[in-house]
Design a protein around this motif. Sequence first.
Motif, PDB file in Angstrom:
ATOM      1  N   ILE A   1       0.874  -1.177   0.000  1.00 54.13           N
ATOM      2  CA  ILE A   1       0.000   0.000   0.000  1.00 54.13           C
ATOM      3  C   ILE A   1       0.912   1.229   0.000  1.00 54.13           C
ATOM      4  O   ILE A   1       1.738   1.410   0.902  1.00 54.13           O
ATOM      5  N   LYS A   2       0.772   2.085  -1.021  1.00 55.59           N
ATOM      6  CA  LYS A   2       1.696   3.201  -1.225  1.00 55.59           C
ATOM      7  C   LYS A   2       1.029   4.552  -0.948  1.00 55.59           C
ATOM      8  O   LYS A   2      -0.149   4.752  -1.234  1.00 55.59           O
ATOM      9  N   ASN A   3       1.833   5.454  -0.377  1.00 49.82           N
ATOM     10  CA  ASN A   3       1.497   6.889  -0.290  1.00 49.82           C
ATOM     11  C   ASN A   3       0.221   7.172   0.494  1.00 49.82           C
ATOM     12  O   ASN A   3      -0.533   8.086   0.153  1.00 49.82           O
ATOM     13  N   ALA A   4      -0.013   6.436   1.553  1.00 49.50           N
ATOM     14  CA  ALA A   4      -1.210   6.647   2.379  1.00 49.50           C
ATOM     15  C   ALA A   4      -0.833   7.341   3.680  1.00 49.50           C
ATOM     16  O   ALA A   4       0.349   7.439   4.043  1.00 49.50           O
ATOM     17  N   THR A   5      -1.845   7.822   4.386  1.00 51.80           N
ATOM     18  CA  THR A   5      -1.653   8.258   5.767  1.00 51.80           C
ATOM     19  C   THR A   5      -1.761   7.026   6.647  1.00 51.80           C
ATOM     20  O   THR A   5      -2.818   6.369   6.692  1.00 51.80           O
ATOM     21  N   VAL A   6      -0.682   6.665   7.317  1.00 53.45           N
ATOM     22  CA  VAL A   6      -0.610   5.398   8.050  1.00 53.45           C
ATOM     23  C   VAL A   6      -0.632   5.680   9.552  1.00 53.45           C
ATOM     24  O   VAL A   6       0.247   6.364  10.081  1.00 53.45           O
ATOM     25  N   TRP A   7      -1.654   5.154  10.222  1.00 50.53           N
ATOM     26  CA  TRP A   7      -1.809   5.282  11.672  1.00 50.53           C
ATOM     27  C   TRP A   7      -1.160   4.041  12.303  1.00 50.53           C
ATOM     28  O   TRP A   7      -1.760   2.975  12.383  1.00 50.53           O
ATOM     29  N   THR A   8       0.051   4.187  12.793  1.00 49.64           N
ATOM     30  CA  THR A   8       0.788   3.009  13.254  1.00 49.64           C
ATOM     31  C   THR A   8       0.380   2.547  14.644  1.00 49.64           C
ATOM     32  O   THR A   8       0.513   1.374  14.976  1.00 49.64           O
ATOM     33  N   ASN A   9      -0.091   3.489  15.501  1.00 47.14           N
ATOM     34  CA  ASN A   9      -0.333   3.188  16.926  1.00 47.14           C
ATOM     35  C   ASN A   9       0.954   2.788  17.639  1.00 47.14           C
ATOM     36  O   ASN A   9       0.907   2.203  18.727  1.00 47.14           O
ATOM     37  N   GLU A  10       2.082   3.084  17.028  1.00 46.47           N
ATOM     38  CA  GLU A  10       3.379   2.844  17.641  1.00 46.47           C
ATOM     39  C   GLU A  10       4.047   4.189  17.911  1.00 46.47           C
ATOM     40  O   GLU A  10       3.445   5.249  17.682  1.00 46.47           O
ATOM     41  N   LYS A  11       5.274   4.179  18.361  1.00 50.12           N
ATOM     42  CA  LYS A  11       5.966   5.422  18.700  1.00 50.12           C
ATOM     43  C   LYS A  11       6.125   6.342  17.501  1.00 50.12           C
ATOM     44  O   LYS A  11       6.265   7.558  17.650  1.00 50.12           O
ATOM     45  N   GLU A  12       6.072   5.736  16.281  1.00 55.36           N
ATOM     46  CA  GLU A  12       6.191   6.567  15.077  1.00 55.36           C
ATOM     47  C   GLU A  12       4.949   7.418  14.856  1.00 55.36           C
ATOM     48  O   GLU A  12       4.983   8.382  14.091  1.00 55.36           O
ATOM     49  N   GLY A  13       3.859   7.043  15.504  1.00 59.44           N
ATOM     50  CA  GLY A  13       2.632   7.812  15.383  1.00 59.44           C
ATOM     51  C   GLY A  13       2.004   7.708  14.006  1.00 59.44           C
ATOM     52  O   GLY A  13       2.038   6.663  13.352  1.00 59.44           O
ATOM     53  N   LYS A  14       1.442   8.820  13.550  1.00 62.71           N
ATOM     54  CA  LYS A  14       0.762   8.871  12.254  1.00 62.71           C
ATOM     55  C   LYS A  14       1.760   9.333  11.193  1.00 62.71           C
ATOM     56  O   LYS A  14       2.355  10.401  11.317  1.00 62.71           O
ATOM     57  N   LEU A  15       1.925   8.554  10.134  1.00 60.89           N
ATOM     58  CA  LEU A  15       2.896   8.845   9.082  1.00 60.89           C
ATOM     59  C   LEU A  15       2.168   9.310   7.823  1.00 60.89           C
ATOM     60  O   LEU A  15       1.227   8.651   7.368  1.00 60.89           O
ATOM     61  N   GLU A  16       2.582  10.389   7.266  1.00 62.78           N
ATOM     62  CA  GLU A  16       2.015  10.895   6.010  1.00 62.78           C
ATOM     63  C   GLU A  16       2.801  10.338   4.830  1.00 62.78           C
ATOM     64  O   GLU A  16       4.028  10.161   4.907  1.00 62.78           O
ATOM     65  N   ASN A  17       2.090  10.065   3.742  1.00 66.87           N
ATOM     66  CA  ASN A  17       2.710   9.570   2.506  1.00 66.87           C
ATOM     67  C   ASN A  17       3.630   8.381   2.783  1.00 66.87           C
ATOM     68  O   ASN A  17       4.775   8.330   2.329  1.00 66.87           O
ATOM     69  N   ALA A  18       3.096   7.445   3.542  1.00 63.37           N
ATOM     70  CA  ALA A  18       3.884   6.273   3.930  1.00 63.37           C
ATOM     71  C   ALA A  18       3.330   5.012   3.277  1.00 63.37           C
ATOM     72  O   ALA A  18       2.252   5.019   2.669  1.00 63.37           O
ATOM     73  N   ASP A  19       4.111   3.956   3.423  1.00 68.17           N
ATOM     74  CA  ASP A  19       3.757   2.691   2.786  1.00 68.17           C
ATOM     75  C   ASP A  19       3.633   1.585   3.836  1.00 68.17           C
ATOM     76  O   ASP A  19       4.270   1.639   4.897  1.00 68.17           O
ATOM     77  N   VAL A  20       2.841   0.563   3.489  1.00 67.86           N
ATOM     78  CA  VAL A  20       2.719  -0.634   4.327  1.00 67.86           C
ATOM     79  C   VAL A  20       2.883  -1.848   3.418  1.00 67.86           C
ATOM     80  O   VAL A  20       2.162  -1.984   2.421  1.00 67.86           O
ATOM     81  N   LEU A  21       3.817  -2.720   3.763  1.00 70.66           N
ATOM     82  CA  LEU A  21       4.037  -3.942   2.994  1.00 70.66           C
ATOM     83  C   LEU A  21       3.497  -5.138   3.777  1.00 70.66           C
ATOM     84  O   LEU A  21       3.871  -5.364   4.926  1.00 70.66           O
ATOM     85  N   ILE A  22       2.606  -5.889   3.134  1.00 76.98           N
ATOM     86  CA  ILE A  22       1.995  -7.086   3.729  1.00 76.98           C
ATOM     87  C   ILE A  22       2.551  -8.301   3.002  1.00 76.98           C
ATOM     88  O   ILE A  22       2.534  -8.365   1.769  1.00 76.98           O
ATOM     89  N   LYS A  23       3.016  -9.267   3.771  1.00 78.17           N
ATOM     90  CA  LYS A  23       3.610 -10.457   3.161  1.00 78.17           C
ATOM     91  C   LYS A  23       3.411 -11.656   4.079  1.00 78.17           C
ATOM     92  O   LYS A  23       3.641 -11.562   5.290  1.00 78.17           O
ATOM     93  N   ASN A  24       2.969 -12.773   3.502  1.00 79.01           N
ATOM     94  CA  ASN A  24       2.776 -14.021   4.265  1.00 79.01           C
ATOM     95  C   ASN A  24       1.860 -13.833   5.474  1.00 79.01           C
ATOM     96  O   ASN A  24       2.065 -14.417   6.539  1.00 79.01           O
ATOM     97  N   GLY A  25       0.847 -12.989   5.306  1.00 75.42           N
ATOM     98  CA  GLY A  25      -0.126 -12.789   6.369  1.00 75.42           C
ATOM     99  C   GLY A  25       0.340 -11.887   7.485  1.00 75.42           C
ATOM    100  O   GLY A  25      -0.377 -11.697   8.468  1.00 75.42           O
ATOM    101  N   LYS A  26       1.531 -11.328   7.356  1.00 77.49           N
ATOM    102  CA  LYS A  26       2.086 -10.456   8.381  1.00 77.49           C
ATOM    103  C   LYS A  26       2.420  -9.089   7.792  1.00 77.49           C
ATOM    104  O   LYS A  26       2.501  -8.920   6.568  1.00 77.49           O
ATOM    105  N   ILE A  27       2.600  -8.132   8.685  1.00 70.65           N
ATOM    106  CA  ILE A  27       3.104  -6.829   8.263  1.00 70.65           C
ATOM    107  C   ILE A  27       4.615  -6.960   8.138  1.00 70.65           C
ATOM    108  O   ILE A  27       5.311  -7.235   9.131  1.00 70.65           O
TER     109      ILE A  27
END
Length: 1017
Positions: free
Chosen positions: A568-594
Amino acid sequence: MKKVILSVLAVAALSLQSRAQETFPRNGVYDERSGLRAFTNATIYVDHQTKLENATLVIKDGKVVAVGTKVNVPQGALVTDLKGKTVYPGFVDPFSNYGLPAVSSNRGGWGSPPQAESKKEGAYNWNQSIRPETNAVEIFKVDQKAADELRKLGYGAVVTVHQDGIARGTAALVSLANKRENQVILLDRAAGALSLDKGSSTQEYPNSLMGSIALLRQTYLDAQWNQKNPDKEQNLSLKAFAQANQLPQIFEVSNKLNAVRADKVGDEFGHQYIFKGIGDEYQMLPEIKKTNAPFILTLNFPDAYNVEDPYETRRLNLDDLKHWEMAPANPALLAKEGVTIAFTTADLREKNKFLTNLRKAVQYGLSEQEALKALTTTPAKLVKAEKQVGALREGMQANFIVTSGGLFDNTTLILENWVQGEGYKVSETPGDYRGVYTLKIANQPERRMIVSGTPAKPELKVVAQDTIKGSLTFHDDIVTFAFAPIKGGKESIRLTGWKTDKGFQGEAQLTDAQMVKWNAQLSEAATQQARKDSARAKAPVDLALGQMIYPFAAYGKTELPKAETVLIKNATVWTNEKEGKLENADVLIKNGKIAQVGKNLSANGAKVIDGTGKHVTPGIIDEHSHIALDGVNEGTQAVTAEVRMADVVNHEHVNIYRQLAGGVTTSQLLHGSANPIGGQSALIKLRWGKAPEQLMFEGADGFIKFALGENVKHSNRSPQYNVRFPQTRMGVEQVMVDAFQRAKEYEKTWADYNKLSKSKKAKAAAPRPDLELEALVEILNDKRFITCHSYVQSEINMMIKVAEQMGFKVNTFTHILEGYKVADKMREHGAGGSTFSDWWAYKMEVKDAIPYNAAIMHNVGVTTAINSDDAEMARRLNQEAAKAMKYGGVSEEDALKMVTLNPAKLLHIDNRVGSLKAGKDADVVIWNEHPLSIYARPEKTFVDGAVYFDLEADKALQEAQEKERLRLVQKMLAAKARGEKTQPAPSGRRFGQQVLHCEDVENSTEESLFESEYHQK
């Protein structure tokens, strides 16, 4: 007028007296003839796979003496030539209530107080639905009328079960001969019988499906304990239960899900059940196959629905329409997968449809050999009676049928049914009387009479000025014609006569009482045309079946989604981790995991989704839900820790799919709030289309529901329920203390026993296993955790005090609308809070609820979640979280955590879900805009990296389902046009699925009906 004919069976009646029972004196002369008979020149099926042509069957004393193609007819045998006829072994019904008294419903009415204890006197089980001491053989009585009905269908023996209760005792194998009871009983104890229906029991417990399962499990444990410790308690029921367990076990279930559920109980205690199902097994074929169980199948195929009214048709569920089409293929589909099947007449409201539906099952793909096996060999083997019935071999019961042709030909009739060597006439050999006749009645004008149809089902038409339909019947060579008045006449015409070389003749009585002669002469030339007319094919039956869908319900799919590599490319990503909310970020999903979260990611072979302008969040987690359950409360006893919600998860509930459409990926399915200590929770992932076992969140900690307040003290129930303790909030506290005190004593008893040496253990009595107390011991040992339904400040304080007094911790206070008053105490105790955002005013104890509750608990440091407790609210939990921003000034990231990371923490699964972090499960939602906006909609919902909801695919799915509905509607219209019977669309509470809440109380273990009186929200 009438020809006198001595039929084969009439002769048989003179010679087939089997030997008298020696222990019964007879008032009259003794007739000790052996009934020696030989049936020659027949096609004989020795069993389902052995067919002999021009064979002979010899019987004597009710048993088979010989069968084969080179059998010598014994001297003195009465010989019957069956040339052109076929002989099959008599059918065996493995599930019947033949000869047993009807099960009466003695349940109390709405005004009756609940019954806690058994009313059965004697040293029997504490619960009336456990009645293994019932032996069908002891209450069996020959029923000649019922036997005759079954013999007409080809049956010679049945397994008869008293279908009452959960543990039903033993079934008997009996023949359908019209003899004394002691002469027809073939096996006095053929099988043990079980179900999940409490039957006629007037006791309140169990009043839910999960309660029935728990009671059955406890009964197995009690019977084992009783066997090892006979001096501890004399319990006739448990002794009988243990004895019945040595027999084959026939388990009646009301649907395919309950077969899978019951099989788990069987596996737990080392029993392979034989399931009597209802015909929907094909809908969960992989799971049905995994049970390794034989299935006794009903042939009660549903009639087509009357779909002429388009508005009424909309009330039909897709699964109802598809089941009508696919039900006849159920036997074939199971047999193809290697499932052992047998047939029963049970559930057939119209028994005369049995053979028709049997042949329909063959038409839909079941081989004739498998069908015959399911009628004979298999049911006999199921009860270990294969040396008595189900085949025609030397020494076996002389149970067989004589047919006019091949059994599975629609024109074939069962002519005779022989049971224990005695013959019973079923129907006459059909002659082929089709043709065109010249009918002459006295001096009346000649008329044209046409006999068409089939030899087995001839049809009559008489042509005068108009064509008049009539009826004709044959008995031996006697024929009766009847047809409506000829135009101008007043009375119907009836003619009785006999067959001649050229047609028919006889006498008739006219309306003026005058006796006259009549005859009908056959026209040979016209006969050929009549046969051609009657042989014209009717509109062909469409045997094509639609595709299976998973689950077998609306929004089911033909294929289950699979995990993919997705970027998933160039989205606003709400990580719920210390990185917080990331703008224009990506999420890679593989083998059922992040796999990765960051910017400028790439992956070879990944499916790329443009997330520009979209938001990506972890999947929503609902800490308090009641979706996908067949029942929510075992609302009978104050403590029901033995029941498990996992036992009643229903993967076909549409709210799983609907909540995926709202971004929900995980739900804790809680017991209701009817008891201070309720049942064990089920934690599921919303893997729509997978079976219940595959929905379970693997490796998760166990939880249990506790409850406080109005519900548990029965403030919301009718006055007759004022007998159950507790009736006050003080009593609720005492129930808690008492339960954990008993649990501690139970744990100590086992600990002391386990400390004994091996030799001392052999002499000592082991403690009785108690499923209820074992669940409470798990709490004491931090192996099971509490979610406590709570409202008012005083009770929350009380619950914390009891927990600390008894040595355990309350994990989560759910509802907790007064949490803002005790947040500091919750934090000190270590409890979390899961609450509504602004839901109040639905009963007195929520009068102090405020919309700032979640924010206040959060600000004090309590792990705070927002839950649904409602199927509709769960679809909008993102909006409920947003209210914490509006009312309490909570930050947007913390608000989102209230429906993602925080409930994950409360459920001890935050190492797997709740945030977007490499290595966690790929439970991910792509939103069209800000996830806390009321305009936000999930476009894709991933569970374990597979897309279980897709907004665009949903549109295509709905279109495909509408086309499937229309196809099935057209098929039903065609069925009606062919003259098939139809049924109206279901109405009222039969329509649709239950939507359950905390207070809903079931009143039937298998039907899971709920009492709207307690449906408060």
